[in-house]
Design a protein around this motif. Structure first.
Motif, PDB file in Angstrom:
ATOM      1  N   PHE A   7       0.826  -1.202   0.000  1.00 47.94           N
ATOM      2  CA  PHE A   7       0.000   0.000   0.000  1.00 47.94           C
ATOM      3  C   PHE A   7       0.872   1.268   0.000  1.00 47.94           C
ATOM      4  O   PHE A   7       0.602   2.231  -0.741  1.00 47.94           O
ATOM      5  N   LEU A   8       1.930   1.249   0.830  1.00 52.81           N
ATOM      6  CA  LEU A   8       2.834   2.397   0.870  1.00 52.81           C
ATOM      7  C   LEU A   8       3.551   2.577  -0.460  1.00 52.81           C
ATOM      8  O   LEU A   8       3.729   3.720  -0.937  1.00 52.81           O
ATOM      9  N   ASP A   9       3.961   1.464  -1.062  1.00 53.88           N
ATOM     10  CA  ASP A   9       4.657   1.528  -2.347  1.00 53.88           C
ATOM     11  C   ASP A   9       3.757   2.140  -3.416  1.00 53.88           C
ATOM     12  O   ASP A   9       4.182   3.035  -4.177  1.00 53.88           O
ATOM     13  N   ILE A  10       2.519   1.662  -3.469  1.00 52.79           N
ATOM     14  CA  ILE A  10       1.573   2.207  -4.450  1.00 52.79           C
ATOM     15  C   ILE A  10       1.302   3.683  -4.170  1.00 52.79           C
ATOM     16  O   ILE A  10       1.232   4.506  -5.102  1.00 52.79           O
ATOM     17  N   SER A  11       1.185   4.017  -2.888  1.00 52.43           N
ATOM     18  CA  SER A  11       0.906   5.409  -2.513  1.00 52.43           C
ATOM     19  C   SER A  11       2.063   6.312  -2.915  1.00 52.43           C
ATOM     20  O   SER A  11       1.855   7.406  -3.464  1.00 52.43           O
ATOM     21  N   VAL A  12       3.309   5.866  -2.652  1.00 51.12           N
ATOM     22  CA  VAL A  12       4.487   6.682  -3.005  1.00 51.12           C
ATOM     23  C   VAL A  12       4.613   6.797  -4.515  1.00 51.12           C
ATOM     24  O   VAL A  12       4.911   7.894  -5.053  1.00 51.12           O
ATOM     25  N   ASP A  13       4.418   5.668  -5.223  1.00 49.33           N
ATOM     26  CA  ASP A  13       4.475   5.717  -6.696  1.00 49.33           C
ATOM     27  C   ASP A  13       3.443   6.691  -7.245  1.00 49.33           C
ATOM     28  O   ASP A  13       3.732   7.486  -8.165  1.00 49.33           O
ATOM     29  N   THR A  14       2.242   6.618  -6.689  1.00 50.10           N
ATOM     30  CA  THR A  14       1.174   7.522  -7.141  1.00 50.10           C
ATOM     31  C   THR A  14       1.528   8.973  -6.843  1.00 50.10           C
ATOM     32  O   THR A  14       1.290   9.864  -7.679  1.00 50.10           O
ATOM     33  N   TYR A  15       2.097   9.198  -5.660  1.00 50.99           N
ATOM     34  CA  TYR A  15       2.471  10.570  -5.282  1.00 50.99           C
ATOM     35  C   TYR A  15       3.548  11.119  -6.210  1.00 50.99           C
ATOM     36  O   TYR A  15       3.457  12.263  -6.694  1.00 50.99           O
TER      37      TYR A  15
ATOM     38  N   ARG B 241       2.059  11.837  -9.575  1.00 43.57           N
ATOM     39  CA  ARG B 241       1.244  13.052  -9.548  1.00 43.57           C
ATOM     40  C   ARG B 241       2.116  14.306  -9.512  1.00 43.57           C
ATOM     41  O   ARG B 241       1.785  15.320 -10.144  1.00 43.57           O
TER      42      ARG B 241
END
Length: 469
Positions: free
Chosen positions: A26-34, A37
């Motif tokens: 979840f953190l990996d996806i969140s950081v990648d998304t951030y 963006r």
């Protein structure tokens, strides 16, 4: 054979690792998304900055940029391109696109002041993102174009992808390292938690059953282990008691058999030594028969004692008249001994039917009555009373004592080969009768108890837990 420790370590490690992996994912996806963006936000800001530099003069559209901005889109700078078009005609494009005349922007339809960002392959072959913006209808700018004016701005995304890959690698390595750390930590915690069990296991290996003071003991044990320790100590105490009983029984059996054997040897030696003595020879045969009968009765009683405690002991239950059985036994005592005829007094109903085993009932009553007659003064009366109640029936046998007894004697009375007065010898009485009665009562679910009615009167009580007829 499975191990509790290994099973706990594997299960806890697996569960915690899965939870941790999901959190890291979840953190990996969140950081990648951030990061993505942020990249796209920078591209949008740069695209809107270009829009602010669009000029319309005499119906012609141009892009006025400062020298430093123009340098970013020069022919020598690959990776950054822009293009302004309308009616499928390129109006303005960056110098960096001069070497790529065939580069085309994806055909999209957007509303005025609307934009989108798409992934594309740049003219130089690298991957990138394009910012497409609908500047507005060309007519409001007094141009000769009939459709909307669009701006396209590209930017290389390889750095973004590299950062995302790096982030993925970091998170993957973190997950692997954390999984190993969790396994190590869980192994330590489980080992510490199971330490009392290992200590208890070692104590079980080292315990000396012959040491009466030895017991299982752990300093500050967990609640669950404390229960096991208490049960083991109770088990140890019971087994020590059983072991002592077995040792005492073995010793008593040896003593009971040793006495008649010694007597037999003595009688035989005297007969051999004085073969011409008529007085010795006259009593020799009777003595041998008497001693042999005692030994035979001891062996028979021991076999009966062992049989009543066997799991193969089978009851043959049928309807019997307890009163009739009792009177038959008393009649048998009368026929075998004139002394007992006036010593037994029976108080009972005329008939009392119960469901029981005839052999066991007869053995119980025979031993109790025989015991009462033998251990009471010859002039005393043995009272037998049968009382029937709702759902139960009680049988009372009381007699006067020839030897005083106390509560401790009553407690030991049902122990095998126990005798109050060991100096008295008999062919039929050697301390197994009441033990056999106790075991038979347990087999047939009959409650038996004994108490002193007075200082010199003892009473046995049998409770039959069944409905009488």
């Amino acid at each position: 054979m499975s191990s509790i420790k290994s099973s706990l370590v594997k299960q806890l490690t697996l569960i915690i690792s899965i939870i941790l992996f999901l959190v890291l994912l979840f953190l990996d996806i969140s950081v990648d998304t951030y990061v993505e963006r942020q990249f796209e936000s920078a591209l949008v800001q740069e695209g809107k900055r270009l829009i602010n530099h669009i000029d319309v003069e005499n119906g012609k559209i141009s892009l006025s940029l400062r020298a430093d901005l123009m340098e970013e889109f020069s022919a020598q700078k690959l990776g950054k391109y822009y293009k302004i078009w309308a009616d499928n005609e390129v109006i303005v494009k960056s110098d960096s696109l001069s070497t790529y005349p065939d580069f085309s922007v994806p055909d999209v339809k957007l509303k005025s002041n609307e934009y989108l960002i798409k992934s594309i392959e740049l003219p130089d072959g690298r991957s990138g993102r394009i910012f497409i913006y609908n500047v507005g209808n060309a007519k409001k700018y007094n141009t000769n174009y009939q459709s909307d004016i669009y701006l396209g701005l590209t930017k290389v995304s390889e750095s973004l992808e590299s950062i995302q890959i790096l982030i993925d690698i970091v998170f993957l390595l973190t997950a692997i390292a954390t999984a190993f750390f969790i396994r190590y930590l869980v192994n330590k915690i489980v080992s510490q938690g199971l330490k009392p069990i290992e200590t208890l296991n070692q104590q079980i290996r080292d315990i000396n059953f012959n040491d009466e003071n030895a017991c299982f003991d752990i300093v500050s044990p967990p609640k669950e282990i404390k229960t096991i320790i208490d049960e083991l100590n109770q088990f140890l105490m019971v087994n020590r008691s059983l072991l002592q009983s077995e040792q005492r029984l073995t010793s008593d059996i040896a003593h009971e058999l040793k006495t008649p054997i010694s007597e037999l040897m003595s009688v035989t030696e005297i007969a051999i030594k004085y073969p011409q003595n008529d007085e010795v020879l006259a009593t020799f045969k009777d003595d041998v028969i008497s001693i042999s009968m005692r030994m035979s009765n001891i062996v028979k009683s021991l076999l009966m004692f062992n049989k009543t405690n066997s799991k193969h002991f089978v009851l043959s239950t049928k309807e019997i008249d307890l009163v009739s059985v009792l009177h038959d036994l008393v009649a048998r005592f009368h026929s075998s001994s004139n002394e007992s005829q006036s010593r037994i007094n029976i108080e009972s109903p005329t008939s009392l039917l119960i469901q029981s085993d005839y052999f066991c009932i007869e053995a119980i009553l025979t031993n109790l009555i025989n015991n009462a007659l033998y251990y009471s003064p010859q002039s005393s009366i043995v009272d037998i009373d049968i009382q029937a109640g709702e759902g139960t029936m009680a049988l009372f046998i009381s007699n006067e004592l020839s030897v005083a007894m106390n509560e401790n004697d009553l407690h030991n009375m049902f122990e095998p080969l126990w005798q109050k007065d060991k100096s008295r010898t008999s062919e039929d009485h050697f301390g197994l009768g009441l033990s056999i009665v106790k075991r038979l009562c347990r087999q047939m679910n009959i409650e038996i108890s004994v108490h002193l009615k007075s200082e010199n009167i003892i009473e046995f009580i049998l409770i039959f837990n069944q409905k009488s007829k």
